[in-house]
Design a protein around this motif. Structure first.
Motif, PDB file in Angstrom:
ATOM      1  N   UNK A  96       0.710  -0.959  -0.020  1.00 53.30           N
ATOM      2  CA  UNK A  96       0.083   0.034  -0.004  1.00 53.30           C
ATOM      3  C   UNK A  96       1.026   1.089  -0.059  1.00 53.30           C
ATOM      4  N   UNK A  97       2.192   1.103   0.172  1.00 54.75           N
ATOM      5  CA  UNK A  97       3.059   2.405   0.164  1.00 54.75           C
ATOM      6  C   UNK A  97       4.524   1.936   0.161  1.00 54.75           C
ATOM      7  N   UNK A  98       5.230   2.888   0.533  1.00 48.74           N
ATOM      8  CA  UNK A  98       6.779   2.507   0.425  1.00 48.74           C
ATOM      9  C   UNK A  98       7.426   2.791  -0.651  1.00 48.74           C
ATOM     10  N   UNK A  99       8.740   2.916  -0.578  1.00 52.77           N
ATOM     11  CA  UNK A  99       9.761   3.265  -1.758  1.00 52.77           C
ATOM     12  C   UNK A  99       9.683   1.739  -2.613  1.00 52.77           C
ATOM     13  N   UNK A 100      10.491   2.217  -3.760  1.00 52.98           N
ATOM     14  CA  UNK A 100      10.616   0.997  -4.770  1.00 52.98           C
ATOM     15  C   UNK A 100      11.606   0.103  -4.211  1.00 52.98           C
ATOM     16  N   UNK A 101      12.398   0.203  -3.267  1.00 48.50           N
ATOM     17  CA  UNK A 101      13.619  -0.459  -2.656  1.00 48.50           C
ATOM     18  C   UNK A 101      12.396  -1.420  -1.596  1.00 48.50           C
ATOM     19  N   UNK A 102      11.690  -0.644  -0.857  1.00 48.17           N
ATOM     20  CA  UNK A 102      10.760  -1.250   0.125  1.00 48.17           C
ATOM     21  C   UNK A 102       9.827  -2.428  -0.641  1.00 48.17           C
ATOM     22  N   UNK A 103       9.502  -2.094  -1.884  1.00 48.26           N
ATOM     23  CA  UNK A 103       8.459  -3.057  -2.552  1.00 48.26           C
ATOM     24  C   UNK A 103       9.066  -4.019  -3.567  1.00 48.26           C
ATOM     25  N   UNK A 104      10.517  -4.087  -3.357  1.00 49.66           N
ATOM     26  CA  UNK A 104      11.270  -4.845  -4.303  1.00 49.66           C
ATOM     27  C   UNK A 104      11.376  -6.395  -3.462  1.00 49.66           C
ATOM     28  N   UNK A 105      11.576  -7.519  -4.170  1.00 50.16           N
ATOM     29  CA  UNK A 105      11.775  -8.714  -3.777  1.00 50.16           C
ATOM     30  C   UNK A 105      12.991  -9.093  -4.593  1.00 50.16           C
ATOM     31  N   UNK A 106      13.933 -10.003  -4.149  1.00 49.89           N
ATOM     32  CA  UNK A 106      14.938 -10.528  -5.042  1.00 49.89           C
ATOM     33  C   UNK A 106      15.011 -12.051  -4.743  1.00 49.89           C
TER      34      UNK A 106
END
Length: 760
Positions: free
Chosen positions: A495-505
């Motif tokens: 629902x929010x957060x920066x791109x890094x917070x929304x990225x999985x690896x």
């Protein structure tokens, strides 16, 4: 074109050709320091200024005669410094007296320097020479000199952004020109197909299928592998390729002096080898070819000076050439044969010589072998150690999203009923498929690791089919390493957060092979402000229990991944703040009418209490607005006013035995079902008069000009006694009307007082 710092090099060169010596003075000021730095790599420091001055004079003559550079003044000047130095060495070996010097004069561009023949004959140098001079200039200053675009802009007459754009096009042009140098030697169609795509392969611009085809061809074709490794150098080590091509071995010292580092020839080779191994993900067969070519070129450069010492350290040129030229090492070293295993020593089985007397036989058998001749132990065949260097395999791991409405894991397509459920799940989560492709008959363990930003959560509810996962470590191991199953993972939509917070690896490893890939989940776009999204399931208003004198309400917020949860309450004039202090799990402020959850991921229920209101519907309405990250929801309720209750009020006439005053009409106003606050509104007709009212705990007020009174008590314990005087008459003129109101209830009664009687 002039910049704020002055005219560009191209404009100054044009002015010099037109006879403007002041323009050449400005070129001298811009590039004299670089020329001296180059000269100090060739001659002692006290001679460097003379060598640089001679080079400037050579370039000036070339420009006056219509030759020389048009744009790339720096590279041309440094090349001239090198060529003037070699001319001095050769002229010192054989001096001839002549009156006609013209026969020995020549332009710098006609010089052939054997010290860099190995470099200049390479594909990279030929590709660089084929580029437009403007591209050569920007590549020299950005890649070799390492200058910033802002510093190069005045030289090329561009802005800093223009220099960056030109450098990007020049690098791409160099790669394409380099590949064209090799395409002419390609024999088969498959090699041509691979070579045409090597540029995009180095930069990661191919599809997964094309990547696989290129890798398979490189594993089989040594020639294309060598081209690939050289292209890696063109892509990542332009200074190490271009500087020797134009400046010879002195280019290494020039680069070191420019950066302040001490780099020798050995250091250059080590650095070049590291770059090859760092950027190459295939076998190192072709890498040896590249390094051997570099070694050969450097050895050829040493042959000119006859010494391993860089030219800057040579006080005077050698008087003779080495008697034996250096021999280039072979590209492919001969294979080393494993040591031969010697058979164990076996005692001879032939009969002894009859002429020699045999030794006497021992009377007892020996208990141990003779110590003088120990048995020979066979030498085991050495086992070749298994390579451990990790290899990046970009086809090992693939992250993809299910397409066409198909179920994860290759199940049958959705039916009509299941499709609606899938659409609903897709709105609340992001499902991905993790596919691992290992070599045939793979026996190495296959392990993947999943890492994700703070706006995401662990995407697996249990172990997927064919995998064993540990949430604490984030790792999953395939139960069948020869054919790992496709793993579906589902992340709750952030629902929010920066791109890094929304990225999985996801990182995959099997033996020496490894690969990693990542995906970023979508969220409302941040610029200029993230737009909140309505979620009608976020907020709920409910009644958990009832009370006779108030309205009890519970505010519930759905759990989820968010950093804050805020509730704001607005209410009409007939209502008041419904909380006392801060309820458990919340911090409330009456002034701002807001409450903030202590645990945003799982907010506690928020309990409130409203007194039964009176007045219009707007005055009895309250609304709640909840905000959780980028989600919001609102709800409102209009509370009912007091409700009629026929059992609340009774107007009682006392019997004669209990009449406190027989000379007036007594009426007792009795309230039932409450011990709290009670309000009585009393009105009467024109033939009646309220004589008195009395009882402990009641407070009354009346108006002298109207027939109306109000009495109230905060703690009802006994009825209110009223005394009335009456004149003859009937109907409303002789009727009293009383309305009783308590929390949430009201009741209205009327009673007539008959005339003509003094008592009842």
């Amino acid at each position: 074109m002039e910049t704020p710092e002055g005219p560009s090099d191209a404009e100054l060169i044009a002015r010099v050709r037109n006879g403007d010596l002041e323009a050449y003075g400005e070129l001298f000021g811009r590039h004299h320091q670089a020329a001296e730095r180059m000269a100090r790599q060739l001659v002692p420091a006290n001679d460097a200024d003379d060598l640089a001055s001679d080079a400037f004079a050579k370039v000036l003559d070339a420009l006056r005669n219509g030759g020389g550079p048009d744009i790339s003044f720096r590279a041309y000047l440094l090349t001239t410094v090198r060529r003037v130095h070699v001319d001095r060495i050769r002229s010192g070996r054989k001096v001839q007296t002549t009156d006609d010097i013209a026969a020995y004069e020549r332009e710098p561009q006609g010089f052939d320097d054997p010290s860099v023949t190995g470099f200049e004959s390479g594909a990279a140098a030929k590709a660089f020479a084929s580029l437009p001079e403007r591209w050569q200039a920007v590549l020299w200053h950005t890649e070799v000199e390492g200058e910033k675009p802002a510093a190069i802009a005045p030289l090329l007459g561009l802005t800093a952004n223009g220099v960056s754009a030109l450098a990007y096009r020049a690098r791409e042009g160099l790669r394409q020109a380099y590949l064209q140098q090799h395409l002419a030697d390609v024999a088969s169609d498959r090699c041509r197909w691979t070579t045409e795509r090597l540029g995009a392969y180095v930069r990661g611009g191919l599809t997964k299928r094309e990547n696989k085809n290129v890798r398979e061809h490189l594993d089989e074709c040594a020639k294309c592998t060598a081209v690939y490794l050289e292209l890696v150098e063109v892509n990542s080590a332009l200074p190490a390729l271009l500087a020797p091509a134009l400046l010879g071995t002195a280019g290494l010292g020039y680069l070191a002096a420019a950066s302040g580092a001490k780099v020798g020839i050995a250091g250059f080779l080590v650095t070049g080898w590291q770059k090859v191994t760092e950027n190459s993900t295939r076998t190192a067969v072709g890498a040896g070819t590249v390094v051997v070519v570099v070694v050969a070129a450097v050895i050829a450069a040493m042959a000119l000076t006859g010494n391993e010492t860089p030219p800057a350290a040579i006080e005077k040129p050698p008087t003779q050439q080495p008697t034996q030229p250096p021999v280039n090492p072979p590209v492919n070293p001969p294979p080393v044969k494993p040591p031969t295993v010697k058979p164990p020593v076996v005692p001879p089985t032939t009969k002894p010589d009859p002429t020699t007397a045999p030794p006497p036989e021992p009377t007892t058998a020996p208990t141990s072998a003779p110590t003088t001749t120990p048995p020979t132990t066979p030498t085991p065949t050495p086992t070749r150690p298994e390579p451990t260097t990790p290899i990046l395999d970009e086809g090992l791991l693939t992250i993809s999203a299910p397409q066409g409405g198909g179920a994860a894991g290759g199940r049958a397509p959705y039916g009509p009923a299941a499709r609606a459920e899938a659409i609903e799940e897709a709105a609340a989560s992001a499902t991905w498929l993790i596919t691992i492709k290992v070599p045939a008959a793979n026996k190495k363990p296959v392990v993947i690791g999943i890492k994700y930003g703070s706006a995401l959560q662990w995407p697996l509810r249990a172990n997927p089919a064919g995998w064993s996962c540990v949430k604490a470590t984030g790792n999953c191991t395939a139960t069948n390493p020869a054919s790992p199953a496709t793993m579906p993972v589902a992340f709750a939509a952030p629902t929010g957060g920066t791109a890094a917070q929304r990225t999985f690896t996801v990182s995959a490893k099997s033996g020496r092979l490894y690969d990693d890939d990542s995906q970023t989940l979508n969220a409302p776009a941040p610029p200029p402000q993230p737009q909140p999204r309505l979620d009608e399931s976020l907020l709920k208003l409910s009644t958990t229990k009832t009370a006779p004198d108030s309205y009890l309400r519970t505010i519930t917020i759905a759990p989820g991944v968010r950093t804050s949860v805020t509730v704001k309450i607005q209410y009409g004039s007939a209502l008041s703040w419904p909380f006392t202090g801060s309820p458990a799990g919340w911090k409330c402020t009456q002034a701002s009418r807001t409450c903030t959850a202590a645990n945003p991921a799982r907010p506690a229920p928020l309990y409130g209490e409203f007194a039964v209101p009176e007045g219009s519907s707007a005055a009895r309405t309250y609304s709640v607005a909840a905000t959780a990250g980028l989600l919001y929801d609102t709800d409102s309720e209009t509370l009912p006013g007091p409700q009629p209750d026929e059992s609340l009020l009774r107007i009682v006439t006392p019997d004669p035995h209990n009449d406190p005053n027989p000379f007036v009409y007594n009426r007792f106003l009795t309230i039932g079902g409450t011990t709290g606050r009670v309000t009585l509104e009393i009105s009467w007709g024109r033939n009646l008069s309220l004589v008195s009212y009395f009882n402990r705990g009641w407070t009354c007020s009346r108006s002298t000009d109207v027939r109306r009174a109000t009495c109230s008590t905060n703690n009802y314990t006994r009825p209110l006694n009223t005394e009335w005087a009456a004149w003859p008459g009937t109907g409303t003129a002789n009727t009293i009307t009383v309305t009783a109101t308590t929390a949430g209830r009201y009741d209205t009664d009327a009673a007539g007082i008959p005339p003509g009687k003094t008592r009842r």
